[in-house]
Design a protein around this motif. Structure first.
Motif, short mmCIF file in Angstrom:
data_model
loop_
_atom_site.label_atom_id
_atom_site.label_comp_id
_atom_site.label_asym_id
_atom_site.label_seq_id
_atom_site.Cartn_x
_atom_site.Cartn_y
_atom_site.Cartn_z
N UNK A 110 -49.01 29.02 54.46
CA UNK A 110 -50.14 29.52 53.69
C UNK A 110 -50.00 30.98 53.29
N UNK A 111 -49.16 31.70 54.00
CA UNK A 111 -48.96 33.12 53.67
C UNK A 111 -48.10 33.33 52.43
N UNK A 112 -47.40 32.30 52.01
CA UNK A 112 -46.51 32.42 50.83
C UNK A 112 -45.68 33.70 50.86
N UNK A 113 -44.96 33.85 51.93
CA UNK A 113 -44.19 35.09 52.12
C UNK A 113 -43.07 35.24 51.11
N UNK A 114 -42.91 36.42 50.60
CA UNK A 114 -41.79 36.73 49.72
C UNK A 114 -40.96 37.85 50.34
N UNK A 115 -39.93 38.30 49.64
CA UNK A 115 -39.01 39.30 50.18
C UNK A 115 -39.73 40.59 50.61
N UNK A 116 -40.79 40.96 49.91
CA UNK A 116 -41.48 42.20 50.26
C UNK A 116 -42.10 42.07 51.66
N UNK A 117 -42.80 40.95 51.90
CA UNK A 117 -43.42 40.76 53.22
C UNK A 117 -42.36 40.60 54.32
N UNK A 118 -41.30 39.86 54.00
CA UNK A 118 -40.28 39.60 55.02
C UNK A 118 -39.61 40.88 55.50
N UNK A 119 -39.64 41.91 54.66
CA UNK A 119 -39.01 43.18 55.02
C UNK A 119 -39.95 44.11 55.80
N UNK A 120 -41.21 43.75 55.92
CA UNK A 120 -42.16 44.61 56.65
C UNK A 120 -41.79 44.67 58.14
N UNK A 121 -42.17 45.76 58.76
CA UNK A 121 -41.75 45.97 60.14
C UNK A 121 -42.90 46.03 61.13
N UNK A 122 -42.58 45.65 62.36
CA UNK A 122 -43.45 45.85 63.51
C UNK A 122 -42.64 46.54 64.58
N UNK A 123 -43.28 46.78 65.73
CA UNK A 123 -42.55 47.46 66.80
C UNK A 123 -42.52 46.60 68.05
N UNK A 124 -41.33 46.17 68.41
CA UNK A 124 -41.15 45.40 69.64
C UNK A 124 -41.19 46.37 70.82
N UNK A 125 -41.90 45.99 71.92
CA UNK A 125 -42.05 46.94 73.03
C UNK A 125 -40.74 47.40 73.65
N UNK A 126 -39.70 46.58 73.54
CA UNK A 126 -38.40 47.00 74.09
C UNK A 126 -37.33 47.22 73.03
N UNK A 127 -37.39 46.42 71.97
CA UNK A 127 -36.30 46.45 70.99
C UNK A 127 -36.54 47.44 69.85
N UNK A 128 -37.77 47.95 69.77
CA UNK A 128 -38.07 48.90 68.68
C UNK A 128 -38.39 48.19 67.38
N UNK A 129 -38.03 48.81 66.26
CA UNK A 129 -38.43 48.30 64.96
C UNK A 129 -37.72 47.01 64.60
N UNK A 130 -38.51 46.02 64.21
CA UNK A 130 -37.98 44.72 63.81
C UNK A 130 -38.74 44.27 62.57
N UNK A 131 -38.08 43.48 61.75
CA UNK A 131 -38.73 43.00 60.53
C UNK A 131 -39.36 41.62 60.75
#
Lengths: 174, 174
Positions: A110-131
């Motif tokens: 339902x989110x209809x993700x495209x390349x722009x969304x797939x490249x967005x980042x979050x922060x993993x508590x141990x691994x750091x920045x992940x997309x």
């Protein structure tokens, strides 16, 4: 293989049925042994996947998509199933996993993700920045990893019974 | 776990459905990559299991049960599927595996094996003397080993795509 959402979905939508085909109706003699302290039985693997459906993949994707000030994920409890699966049957867990997964994939589609969304980042508590793309690829790889682990813990029950063939089955000593 | 024919059958009768649930309808992008030279793709794994149904487990069990003067097994060709699967689809192989397995398990059940038969021996061309019980345990463990291998070769396609999560997924580097 480069990440492609349709390819990832092909794995994610098959996993519950693969677990059900392998474990549905198997007695506890197969599903309850593990590989030693702090390892998972076949039963534990299903509970672990359920916990991921509830607390990991989609909740983390939401954090990424929201792009709020705090994009840090909650740590994932790898042993939550020890509490959550207590007293339940493998059949119940297989059902629940399939139901949660179907709902989560409906959300994802339902989110209809495209390349722009797939490249967005979050922060993993141990691994750091992940997309988001890495999160979704990990969801699929994690499924396959636990399917392999489940097949392995079952196979190990026959480590002695295979006799000299053990030399040809490295999985039994992994 | 001590060997018990009913327990072994519980695995042997589930494997074809587990492979079908995992691989049925998956495109070649997933099913055709392998893990390097002389390794199996997901597609190869199914062909290998088919070859085992035709030439390994039941034929070897017959040699043991016959207790003739020469109880030596034919060597098993681990790469026969390279010829035998050529030009075929994964769907065809999954069908054939399920059909051969069902027939072989009907044969096995029809033998009504007891402890006396399970203790009979044959001669493996490399491993030497092995019992029927060990052969049947190996049949089940071999199934599980190839299910694990199939999940692993699929997962490895996302070795790069998972990004930093690779550190948490040892299967991707196995």
């Amino acid at each position: 293989m480069r990440f492609d959402l349709d390819r990832a979905l092909e794995i994610l939508e098959r996993t519950p049925a693969a677990f059900r085909a392998l474990l549905g109706g198997l007695p506890e003699a197969w599903t309850s042994p593990n590989e030693g302290p702090d390892t998972f039985s076949a039963f534990d693997n299903v509970g672990h996947l359920i916990h991921g459906e509830r607390t990991d993949w989609i909740p983390r994707a939401r954090i990424i998509l929201a792009q709020g000030a705090d994009r840090r994920f909650e740590p994932f409890d790898r042993f939550a199933q020890q509490r959550e699966s207590a007293g339940r049957s493998t059949a119940e867990l297989l059902e629940e996993f399939a139901r949660l997964r179907a709902a989560n994939l409906a959300t994802l589609r339902g989110w209809n993700l495209g390349p722009r969304e797939l490249a967005l980042e979050g922060e993993h508590p141990e691994l750091g920045r992940v997309t988001l793309e890495q999160l979704l690829a990990t969801w699929a790889a994690h499924d396959l990893s636990h399917l392999a682990q489940t097949a392995r813990v079952l196979a190990k029950q026959y480590r002695e019974a295979v006799g000299p063939w053990r030399a040809y089955l490295p999985l039994l000593d992994r």
